[in-house]
Design a protein around this motif. Structure first.
Motif, PDB file in Angstrom:
ATOM      1  N   GLU A 261       0.827  -1.199   0.000  1.00  0.00           N
ATOM      2  CA  GLU A 261       0.000   0.000   0.000  1.00  0.00           C
ATOM      3  C   GLU A 261       0.867   1.257   0.000  1.00  0.00           C
ATOM      4  OE1 GLU A 261      -3.485   2.352   0.031  1.00  0.00           O
ATOM      5  OE2 GLU A 261      -3.118   0.233  -0.471  1.00  0.00           O
ATOM      6  N   GLY A 262       1.898   1.267   0.824  1.00  0.00           N
ATOM      7  CA  GLY A 262       2.779   2.428   0.867  1.00  0.00           C
ATOM      8  C   GLY A 262       3.502   2.640  -0.449  1.00  0.00           C
ATOM      9  N   HIS A 263       3.969   1.547  -1.039  1.00  0.00           N
ATOM     10  CA  HIS A 263       4.667   1.632  -2.314  1.00  0.00           C
ATOM     11  C   HIS A 263       3.737   2.173  -3.393  1.00  0.00           C
ATOM     12  CE1 HIS A 263       7.472   0.573  -5.488  1.00  0.00           C
ATOM     13  NE2 HIS A 263       8.308   0.091  -4.602  1.00  0.00           N
ATOM     14  N   ALA A 264       2.508   1.688  -3.401  1.00  0.00           N
ATOM     15  CA  ALA A 264       1.547   2.120  -4.412  1.00  0.00           C
ATOM     16  C   ALA A 264       1.202   3.594  -4.256  1.00  0.00           C
ATOM     17  CB  ALA A 264       0.290   1.266  -4.326  1.00  0.00           C
ATOM     18  N   ARG A 265       0.982   4.038  -3.035  1.00  0.00           N
ATOM     19  CA  ARG A 265       0.585   5.427  -2.817  1.00  0.00           C
ATOM     20  C   ARG A 265       1.703   6.395  -3.187  1.00  0.00           C
ATOM     21  NH1 ARG A 265      -4.200   6.376  -0.875  1.00  0.00           N
ATOM     22  NH2 ARG A 265      -5.384   4.720   0.159  1.00  0.00           N
ATOM     23  N   ARG A 266       2.960   5.978  -3.023  1.00  0.00           N
ATOM     24  CA  ARG A 266       4.076   6.844  -3.434  1.00  0.00           C
ATOM     25  C   ARG A 266       4.156   6.967  -4.945  1.00  0.00           C
ATOM     26  NH1 ARG A 266       6.537   4.049   0.789  1.00  0.00           N
ATOM     27  NH2 ARG A 266       7.580   2.616  -0.642  1.00  0.00           N
ATOM     28  N   PHE A 267       3.603   5.981  -5.654  1.00  0.00           N
ATOM     29  CA  PHE A 267       3.726   5.955  -7.115  1.00  0.00           C
ATOM     30  C   PHE A 267       2.572   6.633  -7.840  1.00  0.00           C
ATOM     31  CE2 PHE A 267       2.766   3.785 -11.151  1.00  0.00           C
ATOM     32  CZ  PHE A 267       3.969   3.949 -11.827  1.00  0.00           C
ATOM     33  N   VAL A 268       1.356   6.480  -7.330  1.00  0.00           N
ATOM     34  CA  VAL A 268       0.180   6.781  -8.148  1.00  0.00           C
ATOM     35  C   VAL A 268       0.110   8.232  -8.606  1.00  0.00           C
ATOM     36  CG1 VAL A 268      -1.234   4.914  -7.245  1.00  0.00           C
ATOM     37  CG2 VAL A 268      -1.273   7.123  -6.079  1.00  0.00           C
ATOM     38  N   ARG A 269       0.538   9.146  -7.792  1.00  0.00           N
ATOM     39  CA  ARG A 269       0.462  10.553  -8.178  1.00  0.00           C
ATOM     40  C   ARG A 269       1.725  11.030  -8.893  1.00  0.00           C
ATOM     41  NH1 ARG A 269      -4.374  13.527  -8.268  1.00  0.00           N
ATOM     42  NH2 ARG A 269      -5.822  12.371  -6.935  1.00  0.00           N
ATOM     43  N   TYR A 270       2.623  10.094  -9.207  1.00  0.00           N
ATOM     44  CA  TYR A 270       3.869  10.473  -9.874  1.00  0.00           C
ATOM     45  C   TYR A 270       4.061   9.734 -11.187  1.00  0.00           C
ATOM     46  CZ  TYR A 270       4.897  12.983  -5.634  1.00  0.00           C
ATOM     47  OH  TYR A 270       4.824  13.870  -4.585  1.00  0.00           O
ATOM     48  N   PHE A 271       2.960   9.220 -11.741  1.00  0.00           N
ATOM     49  CA  PHE A 271       3.022   8.636 -13.078  1.00  0.00           C
ATOM     50  C   PHE A 271       1.659   8.787 -13.727  1.00  0.00           C
ATOM     51  CE2 PHE A 271       3.930   5.837 -16.559  1.00  0.00           C
ATOM     52  CZ  PHE A 271       5.301   5.965 -16.714  1.00  0.00           C
ATOM     53  N   ASP A 272       1.676   9.148 -14.988  1.00  0.00           N
ATOM     54  CA  ASP A 272       0.432   9.382 -15.705  1.00  0.00           C
ATOM     55  C   ASP A 272      -0.212   8.061 -16.109  1.00  0.00           C
ATOM     56  OD1 ASP A 272      -1.452  11.044 -17.318  1.00  0.00           O
ATOM     57  OD2 ASP A 272      -0.533   9.892 -18.936  1.00  0.00           O
ATOM     58  N   PRO A 273      -1.484   7.841 -15.778  1.00  0.00           N
ATOM     59  CA  PRO A 273      -2.139   6.568 -16.105  1.00  0.00           C
ATOM     60  C   PRO A 273      -2.159   6.243 -17.596  1.00  0.00           C
ATOM     61  CG  PRO A 273      -3.397   7.733 -14.439  1.00  0.00           C
ATOM     62  CD  PRO A 273      -2.340   8.679 -14.909  1.00  0.00           C
ATOM     63  N   ASN A 274      -2.433   7.225 -18.449  1.00  0.00           N
ATOM     64  CA  ASN A 274      -2.450   6.927 -19.882  1.00  0.00           C
ATOM     65  C   ASN A 274      -1.069   6.537 -20.397  1.00  0.00           C
ATOM     66  OD1 ASN A 274      -5.203   7.352 -20.186  1.00  0.00           O
ATOM     67  ND2 ASN A 274      -4.983   9.506 -20.728  1.00  0.00           N
ATOM     68  N   SER A 275      -0.019   7.193 -19.892  1.00  0.00           N
ATOM     69  CA  SER A 275       1.336   6.793 -20.259  1.00  0.00           C
ATOM     70  C   SER A 275       1.591   5.346 -19.860  1.00  0.00           C
ATOM     71  CB  SER A 275       2.374   7.704 -19.591  1.00  0.00           C
ATOM     72  OG  SER A 275       2.326   9.013 -20.118  1.00  0.00           O
ATOM     73  N   TYR A 276       1.110   4.977 -18.679  1.00  0.00           N
ATOM     74  CA  TYR A 276       1.263   3.604 -18.201  1.00  0.00           C
ATOM     75  C   TYR A 276       0.626   2.632 -19.187  1.00  0.00           C
ATOM     76  CZ  TYR A 276       1.980   0.196 -14.436  1.00  0.00           C
ATOM     77  OH  TYR A 276       2.416  -0.858 -13.681  1.00  0.00           O
ATOM     78  N   LEU A 277      -0.582   2.962 -19.656  1.00  0.00           N
ATOM     79  CA  LEU A 277      -1.281   2.080 -20.588  1.00  0.00           C
ATOM     80  C   LEU A 277      -0.508   1.911 -21.889  1.00  0.00           C
ATOM     81  CD1 LEU A 277      -4.945   3.406 -20.158  1.00  0.00           C
ATOM     82  CD2 LEU A 277      -3.951   1.371 -19.121  1.00  0.00           C
ATOM     83  N   PHE A 278      -0.068   3.005 -22.471  1.00  0.00           N
ATOM     84  CA  PHE A 278       0.620   2.948 -23.760  1.00  0.00           C
ATOM     85  C   PHE A 278       1.946   2.198 -23.651  1.00  0.00           C
ATOM     86  CE2 PHE A 278      -2.388   6.176 -24.985  1.00  0.00           C
ATOM     87  CZ  PHE A 278      -2.477   6.097 -26.376  1.00  0.00           C
ATOM     88  N   MET A 279       2.724   2.466 -22.612  1.00  0.00           N
ATOM     89  CA  MET A 279       4.041   1.855 -22.493  1.00  0.00           C
ATOM     90  C   MET A 279       3.931   0.375 -22.141  1.00  0.00           C
ATOM     91  SD  MET A 279       5.979   5.030 -20.595  1.00  0.00           S
ATOM     92  CE  MET A 279       7.642   4.425 -20.833  1.00  0.00           C
ATOM     93  N   SER A 280       2.978   0.042 -21.282  1.00  0.00           N
ATOM     94  CA  SER A 280       2.758  -1.356 -20.925  1.00  0.00           C
ATOM     95  C   SER A 280       2.385  -2.175 -22.158  1.00  0.00           C
ATOM     96  CB  SER A 280       1.648  -1.430 -19.870  1.00  0.00           C
ATOM     97  OG  SER A 280       1.180  -2.745 -19.698  1.00  0.00           O
ATOM     98  N   ARG A 281       1.466  -1.656 -22.960  1.00  0.00           N
ATOM     99  CA  ARG A 281       1.048  -2.386 -24.161  1.00  0.00           C
ATOM    100  C   ARG A 281       2.193  -2.539 -25.152  1.00  0.00           C
ATOM    101  NH1 ARG A 281      -3.561   0.202 -27.883  1.00  0.00           N
ATOM    102  NH2 ARG A 281      -1.812   1.616 -28.275  1.00  0.00           N
ATOM    103  N   ALA A 282       3.067  -1.538 -25.236  1.00  0.00           N
ATOM    104  CA  ALA A 282       4.202  -1.624 -26.150  1.00  0.00           C
ATOM    105  C   ALA A 282       5.077  -2.836 -25.840  1.00  0.00           C
ATOM    106  CB  ALA A 282       5.031  -0.336 -26.083  1.00  0.00           C
TER     107      ALA A 282
END
Length: 362
Positions: A261-282
């Motif tokens: 939970e702590g790891h996730a909360r440190r990350f969520v506001r520091y990465f754009d969700p749409n960027s995550y989708l595009f890069m993951s699919r690549a």
């Protein structure tokens, strides 16, 4: 929208319009990068580092940004990647939200972020764009290209498609193609984001942000980045001090849950969700097995980790065999780190000697 450019980042413009592998073009694109060391007069001492999905270009401290970078123990004077000898360039991947143009960037044609109108990103697009950073710096050929995880895929694509740009390769915890398990994990991550009502078809804002979806996506990622051996050694069945909240009888009870939970909360506001989708699919789309048999490298080092479940060590062994079949002298190391896919970021006792010894032989 969420862009997080590190202090001290530099920028290389891409040709405008810049055309992606899917045939679509965008204007005014750029790649963020940072450098360490001094480029020699022949421009023959360059090392190019290609980043993983969530990494920025700040791999180590610089005068402009003295904060420690994500690969700080590896890069610097007298370190494994010795900046007394090498001119080191680290690029942030195309499609990211860490300074390079991506879905969170402003579309100059509309005055709004690209969001889902961003071109279909591939690993090959990331490799193509990295070559323009070399051109921007006056470097025809990188003596060494280093990539780990997604960056390792990008390094393979660069070696396949731009053979004159790289002489030696260090490929870490990567794959020549995505396995079904890896695709499944990333698919669930993307689904968690897209099922969050606040994702809103990619039209979220900073005020209305799909935090729950990103938290779940990050937790799935962290679970796959480490090994069961490490989870057991670090957390065992240690319970949290507080009793379970009566209002949430299925809430967190164990230390490992609190860590995630702590790891996730440190990350969520520091990465754009749409960027995550595009890069993951690549990464899921990547497939270069046949091409690796025809690369033109002077040598290669391929490193895998025996406890990696996301990019199993058999995939690095396959890369080494493919590169060797092309005629490139190739060294393969299978490291017994307990820290899984993330070992290259934490297990420096094993990774520093491996990288230092290879570079010393060049």
């Amino acid at each position: 929208m969420m862009e997080f450019t590190p202090a001290g980042s530099l920028f290389a413009p891409l040709p405008s319009p810049y055309t992606f592998r899917d045939g679509r073009s965008i204007e005014g694109a750029r790649i963020a990068y940072e450098t360490w060391g001094t480029l020699n007069a022949q421009a023959s001492n360059a090392i190019l580092i290609l980043t993983g999905l969530s990494a920025n270009a700040h791999a180590a401290a610089t005068d402009a940004n003295p904060s420690p970078g994500w690969w700080e123990p590896m890069i610097g004077s007298g370190k494994a990647i010795d900046t007394d000898n090498w001119f080191v360039v680290c690029v942030n991947s195309l499609g990211s939200c860490k300074g390079s143009t991506g879905p969170a960037s402003m579309n100059p044609d509309t005055g709004t972020p690209y969001r889902l109108d961003f071109p279909n990103l591939t690993i090959e697009d990331a490799a193509d764009s990295a070559t323009h950073v070399l051109e921007h710096l006056g470097i025809e050929t990188a003596q060494v290209v280093i990539g780990a995880s997604m960056g390792g895929m990008t390094a393979l694509a660069l070696a396949c498609d731009h053979p004159h740009r790289v002489r030696h390769l260090i490929d870490v915890s990567a794959a020549a193609t995505a396995l079904p398990f890896s695709i499944a994990v990333r698919s669930l991550q993307r689904e968690a984001i897209r099922l969050d009502p606040l994702w809103d078809g990619g039209n979220y804002t900073d005020e209305s942000y799909p935090e729950s979806g990103m938290r779940m996506a990050r937790k799935l990622g962290v679970i796959s980045y480490r090994s069961a051996i490490e989870w057991d050694g670090r957390f065992g069945r240690v319970r949290l001090d507080s009793d379970t909240d009566d209002d949430d009888p299925f809430g967190m009870e164990f230390a490992v849950e609190s860590y995630l939970e702590g790891h996730a909360r440190r990350f969520v506001r520091y990465f754009d969700p749409n960027s995550y989708l595009f890069m993951s699919r690549a990464m899921d789309w990547f497939e270069r097995i046949e091409d690796l048999q025809r690369v033109q490298l002077d040598s290669a080092l391929v490193i895998g980790v025996q406890t990696d479940i996301l990019f199993p060590v058999q995939q690095q062994e396959q890369i080494a065999e493919l590169l060797a079949s092309s005629g490139a002298p190739t060294q393969f190391l299978s490291l017994p780190s307990p820290q899984g896919h993330d070992a290259f970021l934490v297990d420096y006792d094993r990774f520093i000697p491996a990288v230092r010894d290879y570079l010393h032989r060049l």
